[in-house]
Scaffold this motif. Structure first.
Motif, PDB file in Angstrom:
ATOM      1  N   VAL A 361      53.881  27.546  37.826  1.00  0.00           N
ATOM      2  CA  VAL A 361      52.695  28.010  37.096  1.00  0.00           C
ATOM      3  C   VAL A 361      51.958  26.781  36.573  1.00  0.00           C
ATOM      4  CG1 VAL A 361      51.845  29.525  35.272  1.00  0.00           C
ATOM      5  CG2 VAL A 361      54.062  30.005  36.376  1.00  0.00           C
ATOM      6  N   PRO A 362      50.678  26.622  36.952  1.00  0.00           N
ATOM      7  CA  PRO A 362      49.960  25.420  36.511  1.00  0.00           C
ATOM      8  C   PRO A 362      49.527  25.540  35.048  1.00  0.00           C
ATOM      9  CG  PRO A 362      48.527  26.796  37.826  1.00  0.00           C
ATOM     10  CD  PRO A 362      49.847  27.502  37.779  1.00  0.00           C
ATOM     11  N   GLU A 363      49.110  24.441  34.501  1.00  0.00           N
ATOM     12  CA  GLU A 363      48.565  24.453  33.144  1.00  0.00           C
ATOM     13  C   GLU A 363      47.407  25.458  33.105  1.00  0.00           C
ATOM     14  OE1 GLU A 363      47.324  20.607  31.872  1.00  0.00           O
ATOM     15  OE2 GLU A 363      46.845  21.299  29.837  1.00  0.00           O
ATOM     16  N   GLY A 364      47.384  26.252  32.106  1.00  0.00           N
ATOM     17  CA  GLY A 364      46.331  27.277  32.042  1.00  0.00           C
ATOM     18  C   GLY A 364      46.823  28.637  32.498  1.00  0.00           C
ATOM     19  N   GLY A 365      47.942  28.677  33.204  1.00  0.00           N
ATOM     20  CA  GLY A 365      48.493  29.954  33.652  1.00  0.00           C
ATOM     21  C   GLY A 365      49.195  30.661  32.501  1.00  0.00           C
ATOM     22  N   LEU A 366      48.775  31.863  32.211  1.00  0.00           N
ATOM     23  CA  LEU A 366      49.298  32.577  31.036  1.00  0.00           C
ATOM     24  C   LEU A 366      50.029  33.867  31.376  1.00  0.00           C
ATOM     25  CD1 LEU A 366      46.172  32.134  28.724  1.00  0.00           C
ATOM     26  CD2 LEU A 366      48.328  30.860  28.601  1.00  0.00           C
TER      27      LEU A 366
END
Ligand SMILES: [Zn+2]
Length: 623
Positions: A361-366
């Motif tokens: 999950v990349p940064e920003g994935g919530l």
């Protein structure tokens, strides 16, 4: 001779070397009811029909005949001649498929009855339909040595009938892309003939929308024969094309054809002589089995549809898209290219792939949602991460092969559903929603899995074809009776507005600006994935009143699981909106991620009940 002996002799008699056109010239009568030119059939009136008809003769090695013809060129009569030939000369079982059962009924009542009653040799072989036990009903006609079955392409049962040596699929562009979940109706029909070495298959239609026209696809796979006629001025053979038809001052009566070679213009009066000297020429390599023919209304014989009529039609249609489409399809026998159809291409998306780590999950994935498409021999699974304003990242797409009716396959799905997905900057996450399609052949299995894995966020969904539906609707309990047992707790099934979701997603795939709504793909994403993702496009359809509606259609024989998986994953995200306060969902999800990072109790539900502590995901389990 007694009747049984006649029948026996008929059955044993070898087929004489007679062609369909010879049979028609000898026996076929056109009725005054059904034809503008009643009397004996003459192939010389429409010389271009001779070769397609003769490919359907027992003497020809061709197995499949494809006719992409304009209206008013006689293709229907060519088909009727073949039917007569089969009944009278080369009997065997035959399946005649119309777009719908209703149309098959109409064809049987009107055209077929008059074909039989007006042609004496046929009337002798088929008992009148009014007599009892005659073997002549609306959907089945018995004749010595064979029978003719009629059905609609919308009836899987009809298409699955007994083996047939002859298959006639009429107006195939009006066939649905899938019949009762059993696949392509043309393939289903053709399967009936596979056991016959001397089978014949006739596919006819006026074409429809470019890339979605069955008849065009079939024609393009054939040897692509065009009807070459000599120019009356320079004698050079050429096939007639619409742009060569010229007229003056919007006056249809001035219509004349401009030779591509000598550029002389000539009037329609030359047509009979040109048609007589015409010949079909293949314009593509042949496999020897399929013969394809394309013919526009420019060839229509004198007295049927004139060049002036065509110019008149064109002038009236040219400013109105629905009319122009109809002109292009029915008069020119060409496909219509939708100018607003989605411009998203597989190649374009492939170039857009980015450097981020797959399966993380990349940064920003919530949030994480999973879409699962159930095929007869595999599951296709896409895992998507979502961030603020629905920015999306494809984490993983995979296929698990196996039989969905067996437990093993679903155990393998557990490895995707139950696993934790590492996060680039935060704690690992589990999927929030896993949406599995229950619309295929394994509804009970999907329900059962959704019931067992409900606490892990697994839900059953069912696509709705109607337009204007919300991305995901209200869940409804289905009372399943699985293997004879009535279950206490039925599974919940959520309707998914596939049309709405696809429109949203394609709008986003078109955009090249990062941020809200942007969909990201990692470098490991394959060309095949993008082919599947772009396997559908939106086209205009016109209803009987001429009103256009937009509809998503799949390219014939293309696979589209990647698209379905994305649709289901996106529907899963929308399911979260039913459970979070939509205005603050992204704040809540961000807090959830931070909270779990610090091993804190996440505060995610405003007005709703408190989740169990430590839930990094699986909020669905709160329900
Ligand atoms: Zn010329």
């Amino acid at each position: 001779m007694s009747t049984w002996r006649t029948a026996l002799m008929d059955g044993l008699r070898p087929e004489q070397p007679l062609t369909v056109s010879e049979w028609a010239d000898k026996h076929r009568r056109l009725s005054s009811k059904a034809s503008a030119e009643p009397g004996p059939w003459r192939t010389s009136r429409t010389p271009y029909l001779r070769e397609p008809m003769d490919c359907l003769s027992s003497t020809s090695a061709v197995q499949r005949v494809v006719m992409m013809f304009a209206a008013q060129t006689g293709k229907t009569e060519a088909g009727a001649n073949w039917l007569g030939y089969v009944i009278d000369h080369a009997p065997g079982p035959m399946l005649l498929v119309q777009p719908t059962v209703e149309m098959a009924k109409r064809l049987s009542k009107q055209r077929l009855e008059s074909l039989i009653t007006e042609t004496p040799v046929l009337a002798e072989k088929i008992a009148p339909s009014r007599s009892r036990d005659s073997g002549n009903t609306m959907f089945a006609k018995d004749f010595p040595g064979g029978m003719m079955l009629l059905t609609g392409s919308n009836s899987a049962t009809g298409l699955r009938s007994t083996p047939c040596r002859y298959i006639f699929c009429d107006e195939i562009d009006a066939f649905p892309s899938d019949v009762d979940g059993e696949g392509d109706p043309v393939s289903l029909a053709e399967k009936r003939a596979t056991t016959f070495a001397r089978r014949k298959i006739l596919l006819t239609s006026t074409p429809t929308v470019k890339d979605f026209s069955r008849i065009e696809a079939e024609f393009e796979r054939s040897d692509q024969r065009r009807f070459y006629v000599p120019c009356p001025c320079c004698n050079v053979m050429q096939w007639l094309k619409w742009p060569q038809l010229k007229w003056e001052n919007n006056e249809p009566s001035t219509a004349a054809y401009e030779c591509e070679v000598c550029h002389e213009r000539f009037a329609e009066i030359h047509k009979p002589a040109m048609l007589r000297r015409g010949e079909w020429r293949a314009t593509a390599p042949s496999n020897g089995k399929t013969a394809g023919f394309q013919l526009s209304g420019l060839y229509s014989p004198l007295g049927w549809l004139s060049w002036a009529d065509m110019v008149d039609d064109f002038l009236r249609a040219k400013t109105d898209a629905p009319m122009l489409k109809s002109f292009v399809n029915t008069r020119l026998a060409e496909t219509w290219e939708e100018d607003f159809a989605s411009k998203v291409s597989a190649d374009g998306l492939l170039e857009r792939c980015e450097h981020y780590e797959a399966a993380m999950v990349p940064e920003g994935g919530l949030a994480l949602t999973v879409g699962v498409d159930v095929q007869d021999n595999r599951l296709a699974i896409s895992v998507w991460a979502w961030g603020r304003e629905e920015e999306g990242w494809l984490l993983d797409h995979q296929e698990i092969y196996g039989d969905p009716s067996r437990q093993e396959l679903w155990k393998q799905l557990d490895e995707v559903v139950l696993r934790e997905w590492p996060h680039a900057v935060g704690p690992a996450m589990r999927p929030d929603v896993v949406a599995i399609d229950s619309g295929g052949h394994f509804t009970a299995e999907v329900y059962q899995y959704a019931r067992e894995r409900g606490r892990q966020g697994v839900v059953a969904i069912k696509g709705q074809s109607q337009r204007g539906k919300p991305p995901i609707g209200k869940g409804s309990k289905v009372d399943v009776n699985y293997q004879g047992r009535t279950l206490k707790r039925g599974a919940l099934v959520y309707p998914v507005g596939g049309d709405t979701v696809k429109t949203t997603l394609f709008g986003r795939l078109k955009h090249n600006e990062q941020g809200a709504g942007f969909l990201h793909f990692h470098m490991g994403t394959t060309g095949e994935y993008f082919e599947q993702l772009t396997a559908e496009k939106q086209v205009l359809r016109y209803n009987r009143g001429g009103f256009p509606t937009r509809e998503w259609v799949k390219k014939p024989s293309a696979r589209n699981e990647a698209l379905d998986c994305l649709v289901y994953a996106y529907a899963g995200l929308n399911l979260m909106y039913q459970r979070f306060d939509r205005r603050t969902i992204w704040d809540q999800l961000e807090k959830r991620l931070e909270g779990t990072g610090k091993k804190k109790k996440p505060a995610l539900l405003g007005s709703k009940q408190q989740p169990p502590s430590g839930a990094a995901s699986g909020f669905v389990s709160n329900w």
